[in-house]
Design a protein around this motif. Structure first.
Motif, mmCIF file in Angstrom:
data_model
loop_
_atom_site.group_PDB
_atom_site.id
_atom_site.type_symbol
_atom_site.label_atom_id
_atom_site.label_comp_id
_atom_site.label_asym_id
_atom_site.label_seq_id
_atom_site.Cartn_x
_atom_site.Cartn_y
_atom_site.Cartn_z
ATOM 1 N N SER A 54 0.614 22.298 -39.381
ATOM 2 C CA SER A 54 1.337 22.175 -40.640
ATOM 3 C C SER A 54 0.706 23.057 -41.716
ATOM 4 C CB SER A 54 1.324 20.716 -41.096
ATOM 5 O OG SER A 54 1.874 20.619 -42.399
ATOM 6 N N GLN A 55 1.581 23.708 -42.489
ATOM 7 C CA GLN A 55 1.126 24.509 -43.619
ATOM 8 C C GLN A 55 1.177 23.711 -44.919
ATOM 9 O OE1 GLN A 55 0.101 27.917 -42.928
ATOM 10 N NE2 GLN A 55 0.242 26.913 -40.938
ATOM 11 N N GLU A 56 1.578 22.456 -44.822
ATOM 12 C CA GLU A 56 1.685 21.620 -46.022
ATOM 13 C C GLU A 56 0.308 21.275 -46.556
ATOM 14 O OE1 GLU A 56 4.527 20.482 -47.684
ATOM 15 O OE2 GLU A 56 5.401 22.050 -46.427
ATOM 16 N N PRO A 57 0.155 21.171 -47.890
ATOM 17 C CA PRO A 57 -1.127 20.763 -48.459
ATOM 18 C C PRO A 57 -1.474 19.336 -48.043
ATOM 19 C CG PRO A 57 0.333 21.669 -50.153
ATOM 20 C CD PRO A 57 1.156 21.471 -48.924
ATOM 21 N N PHE A 58 -2.757 19.038 -47.969
ATOM 22 C CA PHE A 58 -3.236 17.681 -47.727
ATOM 23 C C PHE A 58 -3.346 17.019 -49.096
ATOM 24 C CE2 PHE A 58 -5.743 14.087 -46.744
ATOM 25 C CZ PHE A 58 -5.793 13.919 -45.363
ATOM 26 N N LYS A 59 -2.554 15.975 -49.308
ATOM 27 C CA LYS A 59 -2.473 15.369 -50.637
ATOM 28 C C LYS A 59 -3.346 14.125 -50.753
ATOM 29 C CE LYS A 59 2.107 17.199 -51.637
ATOM 30 N NZ LYS A 59 3.512 16.914 -51.973
ATOM 31 N N PHE A 60 -4.214 14.153 -51.751
ATOM 32 C CA PHE A 60 -4.999 12.985 -52.139
ATOM 33 C C PHE A 60 -4.400 12.411 -53.417
ATOM 34 C CE2 PHE A 60 -7.874 15.464 -49.503
ATOM 35 C CZ PHE A 60 -8.480 14.490 -48.722
ATOM 36 N N LYS A 61 -4.966 11.329 -53.928
ATOM 37 C CA LYS A 61 -4.361 10.658 -55.078
ATOM 38 C C LYS A 61 -4.375 11.517 -56.339
ATOM 39 C CE LYS A 61 -4.823 5.869 -53.570
ATOM 40 N NZ LYS A 61 -5.471 4.562 -53.746
ATOM 41 N N GLN A 62 -5.446 12.308 -56.538
ATOM 42 C CA GLN A 62 -5.543 13.072 -57.778
ATOM 43 C C GLN A 62 -5.600 14.593 -57.581
ATOM 44 O OE1 GLN A 62 -8.147 11.650 -60.898
ATOM 45 N NE2 GLN A 62 -8.217 9.611 -60.019
ATOM 46 N N PHE A 63 -5.551 15.040 -56.350
ATOM 47 C CA PHE A 63 -5.542 16.481 -56.089
ATOM 48 C C PHE A 63 -4.966 16.728 -54.702
ATOM 49 C CE2 PHE A 63 -9.690 14.883 -54.777
ATOM 50 C CZ PHE A 63 -9.885 15.443 -53.528
#
Length: 240
Positions: free
Chosen positions: A2-11
């Motif tokens: 996957s080229q999608e960003p890894f999303k955390f709660k604040q970044f």
């Protein structure tokens, strides 16, 4: 992949150009590291995607958070991840080897916290992917070199936080002692209650204090996480 960003709660983190992707080890270290001494300056050695530096920017008020990355693609991606975060004005990434960085910075202001999720593998085996090998193999940054260099960059009251294989724990303790660093907290990590200890989280400082040893179990069963683990990482993972 996957080229999608890894999303955390604040970044969020783009990692498509990094050889080593985000894993539990980095998140564990970034969440576990103590900020009780209110560090004004932090150094993340071998930052990769920039994950740990970003976690510490979220958790702390440190005015200066430096990161170091030798691999070109990872360096460029870490810079981009820093710039798109809410803390870009406090985050700076150096593109250099650790030995070069130590030589350049050892006479400068010292860091109150040095942190690293270092390359683990010391076996002769190589994957054939040079970038991935550099990110994963201990000959890119030997543990003793990491500890010795950190001792030269660490402030008197600062501490060095590492996550390493449990099999390397005694080696790390012996190397640290040679350079005047003593463990004051060790958390040994197991996947499940019945699993062997896999990782050691270690905090070193120049003061020899009573050693606090704990154990952290990550899962009760597959994807059924312990309350202890969830409490540790709840400020980061979206689904915990």
């Amino acid at each position: 992949m996957s080229q999608e960003p890894f999303k955390f709660k604040q970044f969020s983190i783009d990692q498509d150009r990094c050889a080593m992707k985000i894993g539990t080890d980095g998140v564990l270290l970034g969440a576990w590291s103590s900020l009780d001494h209110n560090p004004a300056s932090i150094l993340d050695i071998g930052t990769g995607t920039g994950l740990i530096a970003l976690m510490l920017a979220q958790r702390s008020e440190a005015e200066l958070i430096d990161a170091l990355e030798i691999e070109n693609n990872a360096y460029e991606q870490a810079v981009e991840n820093f710039e798109k975060s809410d803390w870009g004005d406090r985050l700076f990434c150096y593109h250099a080897g650790f030995d070069e960085f130590v030589e350049e910075m050892r006479d400068e202001e010292k860091y109150d916290l040095i942190i690293s999720n270092p390359p683990f593998f010391s076996e002769d085996y190589k994957s054939g992917n040079d970038n991935r090998d550099q990110a994963r193999f201990a000959d890119a940054l030997p543990l003793e070199e990491l500890i010795e260099g950190s001792s030269l960059l660490l402030s008197k009251e600062g501490h060095l936080d590492l996550i390493i294989p449990f099999s390397e724990e005694s080696n790390a303790l012996n190397n640290a002692k040679k350079h005047g660093l003593f463990p004051n907290r060790i958390t040994r990590v197991k996947g499940t209650e019945s699993a062997p200890i896999k990782r050691s989280l270690i905090r070193f400082g120049f003061r020899e204090t009573e050693l606090e040893i704990e154990e952290l179990i990550l899962e009760i069963s597959r994807h059924n996480y312990t309350e202890e683990f969830k409490k540790l990482v709840k400020d980061f993972y979206l689904k915990l």
